[in-house]
Design a protein around this motif. Structure first.
Motif, PDB file in Angstrom:
ATOM      1  N   GLY A 124       0.779  -1.221   0.000  1.00  0.00           N
ATOM      2  CA  GLY A 124       0.000   0.000   0.000  1.00  0.00           C
ATOM      3  C   GLY A 124       0.810   1.270   0.000  1.00  0.00           C
ATOM      4  N   LEU A 125       2.129   1.185  -0.049  1.00  0.00           N
ATOM      5  CA  LEU A 125       2.967   2.374  -0.043  1.00  0.00           C
ATOM      6  C   LEU A 125       3.184   2.880  -1.463  1.00  0.00           C
ATOM      7  N   SER A 126       3.317   4.173  -1.606  1.00  0.00           N
ATOM      8  CA  SER A 126       3.579   4.776  -2.907  1.00  0.00           C
ATOM      9  C   SER A 126       5.042   4.568  -3.289  1.00  0.00           C
ATOM     10  N   PRO A 127       5.338   4.270  -4.540  1.00  0.00           N
ATOM     11  CA  PRO A 127       6.736   4.078  -4.939  1.00  0.00           C
ATOM     12  C   PRO A 127       7.491   5.406  -4.982  1.00  0.00           C
ATOM     13  N   LEU A 128       8.726   5.374  -4.566  1.00  0.00           N
ATOM     14  CA  LEU A 128       9.604   6.542  -4.654  1.00  0.00           C
ATOM     15  C   LEU A 128      10.956   6.043  -5.144  1.00  0.00           C
ATOM     16  N   ARG A 129      11.246   6.254  -6.413  1.00  0.00           N
ATOM     17  CA  ARG A 129      12.476   5.762  -7.026  1.00  0.00           C
ATOM     18  C   ARG A 129      13.505   6.884  -7.053  1.00  0.00           C
ATOM     19  N   ILE A 130      14.621   6.637  -6.416  1.00  0.00           N
ATOM     20  CA  ILE A 130      15.682   7.639  -6.288  1.00  0.00           C
ATOM     21  C   ILE A 130      16.953   7.104  -6.922  1.00  0.00           C
ATOM     22  N   SER A 131      17.536   7.886  -7.810  1.00  0.00           N
ATOM     23  CA  SER A 131      18.807   7.528  -8.432  1.00  0.00           C
ATOM     24  C   SER A 131      19.896   8.467  -7.906  1.00  0.00           C
ATOM     25  N   ILE A 132      21.034   7.888  -7.510  1.00  0.00           N
ATOM     26  CA  ILE A 132      22.104   8.666  -6.879  1.00  0.00           C
ATOM     27  C   ILE A 132      23.405   8.511  -7.651  1.00  0.00           C
ATOM     28  N   ALA A 133      24.028   9.637  -7.952  1.00  0.00           N
ATOM     29  CA  ALA A 133      25.386   9.677  -8.488  1.00  0.00           C
ATOM     30  C   ALA A 133      26.220  10.501  -7.521  1.00  0.00           C
ATOM     31  N   SER A 134      27.399  10.018  -7.166  1.00  0.00           N
ATOM     32  CA  SER A 134      28.180  10.716  -6.145  1.00  0.00           C
ATOM     33  C   SER A 134      29.664  10.657  -6.439  1.00  0.00           C
ATOM     34  N   THR A 135      30.395  11.578  -5.823  1.00  0.00           N
ATOM     35  CA  THR A 135      31.849  11.621  -5.992  1.00  0.00           C
ATOM     36  C   THR A 135      32.571  10.735  -4.997  1.00  0.00           C
ATOM     37  N   PHE A 136      31.823  10.096  -4.107  1.00  0.00           N
ATOM     38  CA  PHE A 136      32.396   9.197  -3.108  1.00  0.00           C
ATOM     39  C   PHE A 136      31.457   8.001  -2.956  1.00  0.00           C
ATOM     40  N   THR A 137      31.869   7.007  -2.210  1.00  0.00           N
ATOM     41  CA  THR A 137      31.022   5.847  -1.962  1.00  0.00           C
ATOM     42  C   THR A 137      29.912   6.241  -0.988  1.00  0.00           C
ATOM     43  N   SER A 138      28.703   6.265  -1.482  1.00  0.00           N
ATOM     44  CA  SER A 138      27.589   6.829  -0.698  1.00  0.00           C
ATOM     45  C   SER A 138      26.516   5.808  -0.361  1.00  0.00           C
ATOM     46  N   VAL A 142      23.854   5.750   2.632  1.00  0.00           N
ATOM     47  CA  VAL A 142      22.717   6.661   2.714  1.00  0.00           C
ATOM     48  C   VAL A 142      21.412   5.969   2.323  1.00  0.00           C
ATOM     49  N   GLU A 143      21.503   4.806   1.691  1.00  0.00           N
ATOM     50  CA  GLU A 143      20.303   4.100   1.243  1.00  0.00           C
ATOM     51  C   GLU A 143      19.397   3.728   2.412  1.00  0.00           C
ATOM     52  N   ASP A 144      19.964   3.194   3.472  1.00  0.00           N
ATOM     53  CA  ASP A 144      19.150   2.780   4.626  1.00  0.00           C
ATOM     54  C   ASP A 144      18.414   3.965   5.235  1.00  0.00           C
ATOM     55  N   VAL A 145      19.035   5.122   5.235  1.00  0.00           N
ATOM     56  CA  VAL A 145      18.408   6.320   5.807  1.00  0.00           C
ATOM     57  C   VAL A 145      17.208   6.740   4.957  1.00  0.00           C
ATOM     58  N   LEU A 146      17.386   6.764   3.642  1.00  0.00           N
ATOM     59  CA  LEU A 146      16.294   7.140   2.754  1.00  0.00           C
ATOM     60  C   LEU A 146      15.140   6.145   2.835  1.00  0.00           C
ATOM     61  N   THR A 147      15.478   4.864   2.935  1.00  0.00           N
ATOM     62  CA  THR A 147      14.443   3.833   3.049  1.00  0.00           C
ATOM     63  C   THR A 147      13.670   3.969   4.357  1.00  0.00           C
ATOM     64  N   PHE A 148      14.392   4.239   5.433  1.00  0.00           N
ATOM     65  CA  PHE A 148      13.765   4.419   6.746  1.00  0.00           C
ATOM     66  C   PHE A 148      12.731   5.539   6.712  1.00  0.00           C
ATOM     67  N   TRP A 149      13.140   6.722   6.216  1.00  0.00           N
ATOM     68  CA  TRP A 149      12.215   7.859   6.203  1.00  0.00           C
ATOM     69  C   TRP A 149      11.104   7.657   5.184  1.00  0.00           C
ATOM     70  N   GLY A 150      11.423   6.973   4.087  1.00  0.00           N
ATOM     71  CA  GLY A 150      10.374   6.693   3.117  1.00  0.00           C
ATOM     72  C   GLY A 150       9.244   5.887   3.724  1.00  0.00           C
ATOM     73  N   ASN A 151       9.580   4.848   4.485  1.00  0.00           N
ATOM     74  CA  ASN A 151       8.562   4.037   5.157  1.00  0.00           C
ATOM     75  C   ASN A 151       7.737   4.852   6.135  1.00  0.00           C
ATOM     76  N   ARG A 152       8.398   5.780   6.825  1.00  0.00           N
ATOM     77  CA  ARG A 152       7.685   6.596   7.813  1.00  0.00           C
ATOM     78  C   ARG A 152       6.685   7.551   7.163  1.00  0.00           C
ATOM     79  N   PHE A 153       6.941   7.918   5.927  1.00  0.00           N
ATOM     80  CA  PHE A 153       6.060   8.881   5.260  1.00  0.00           C
ATOM     81  C   PHE A 153       5.258   8.264   4.118  1.00  0.00           C
ATOM     82  N   GLY A 154       5.125   6.935   4.140  1.00  0.00           N
ATOM     83  CA  GLY A 154       4.229   6.282   3.207  1.00  0.00           C
ATOM     84  C   GLY A 154       4.788   6.016   1.831  1.00  0.00           C
ATOM     85  N   TYR A 155       6.111   5.868   1.736  1.00  0.00           N
ATOM     86  CA  TYR A 155       6.742   5.578   0.452  1.00  0.00           C
ATOM     87  C   TYR A 155       7.528   4.275   0.525  1.00  0.00           C
TER      88      TYR A 155
END
Length: 235
Positions: free
Chosen positions: A16-30, A33-46
């Protein structure tokens, strides 16, 4: 090249959650940050699906209209920068050479980001991280560079810029740098700073997807509080 996690890619209908597809390009190994984005996404219905571009291929990804970074299915495109990564392998340590190298890269970033903004309607977010302890970039110059990027890009439609100072003002992570991981795997930050950076990024993405509140305040005396506040002292 990493791909969307299976759980995020396949679970948006059943849970029942809305999809939120995020693509990341970075100058370092990043990747942390995926776990953080996933955590907040779940909290806000994504149901957040994060995809990382190949290592340190920011400009290449921005310029390629057919890259996964610029795929029309993306909901948000993210560039994570640490400015000192641009001089990571620069042998000339003279200040003039460093300045010339950084400004040239900033010019390319501004140009390429503007081009990438035309490839798809997905908004583009640029987040600038802190430099390492003992960085060869002077703090005043760092601030100048960051403000230059923000001023040039923020005026463009569908592009959002967050500086390291913006992150520090809200979260203020003092013990942020991991010298050993930076040296071994180009993972420059400790988990607290990745959390701060990811949270700041998610808040910006979330704000871009929601209509701003419109509020008109006429007079709150004897309504939201008893008595008169505006015409007399707070007491």
């Amino acid at each position: 090249m990493s791909t969307y996690t299976n759980s995020a890619q396949n679970g948006n209908v059943q849970d029942g959650l809305s999809p939120l597809r995020i693509s990341i390009a970075s100058t370092f190994t990043s990747n942390p940050v995926e776990d953080v984005l996933t955590f907040w996404g779940n909290r806000f219905g994504y149901h957040t699906a994060v995809q990382f571009s190949p290592y340190d291929q920011v400009f290449q990804e921005l310029l390629d209209p057919h890259s996964s970074f610029n795929h029309p299915d993306q909901d948000a495109r993210v560039v994570l920068l640490r400015l000192e990564d641009w001089i990571r392998n620069l042998s000339d340590t003279r200040e003039s050479s460093i300045h010339s190298h950084i400004t040239a890269n900033i010019h390319d970033l501004i140009t390429f980001t503007a081009k990438a903004a035309m490839f798809t309607i997905a908004p583009l977010f640029v987040s600038i991280a802190r430099n390492s302890l003992g960085s060869r970039i002077d703090p005043e110059r760092q601030n100048y560079y960051e403000q230059l990027i923000k001023n040039e890009l923020s005026g463009q439609s569908n592009i959002y810029v967050t500086t390291s100072d913006d992150i520090d003002k809200v979260y203020g992570v003092e013990d942020y740098y991991d010298a050993q991981k930076d040296r071994l795997g180009h993972i420059p930050f400790k988990s607290d700073y990745f959390s701060a950076m990811g949270t700041s990024l998610f808040r910006t993405i979330l704000a871009s997807r929601r209509a701003p509140y419109k509020v008109i305040v006429l007079d709150c005396d004897h309504t939201l509080w008893g008595g008169i506040c505006g015409e007399v002292s707070p007491s």
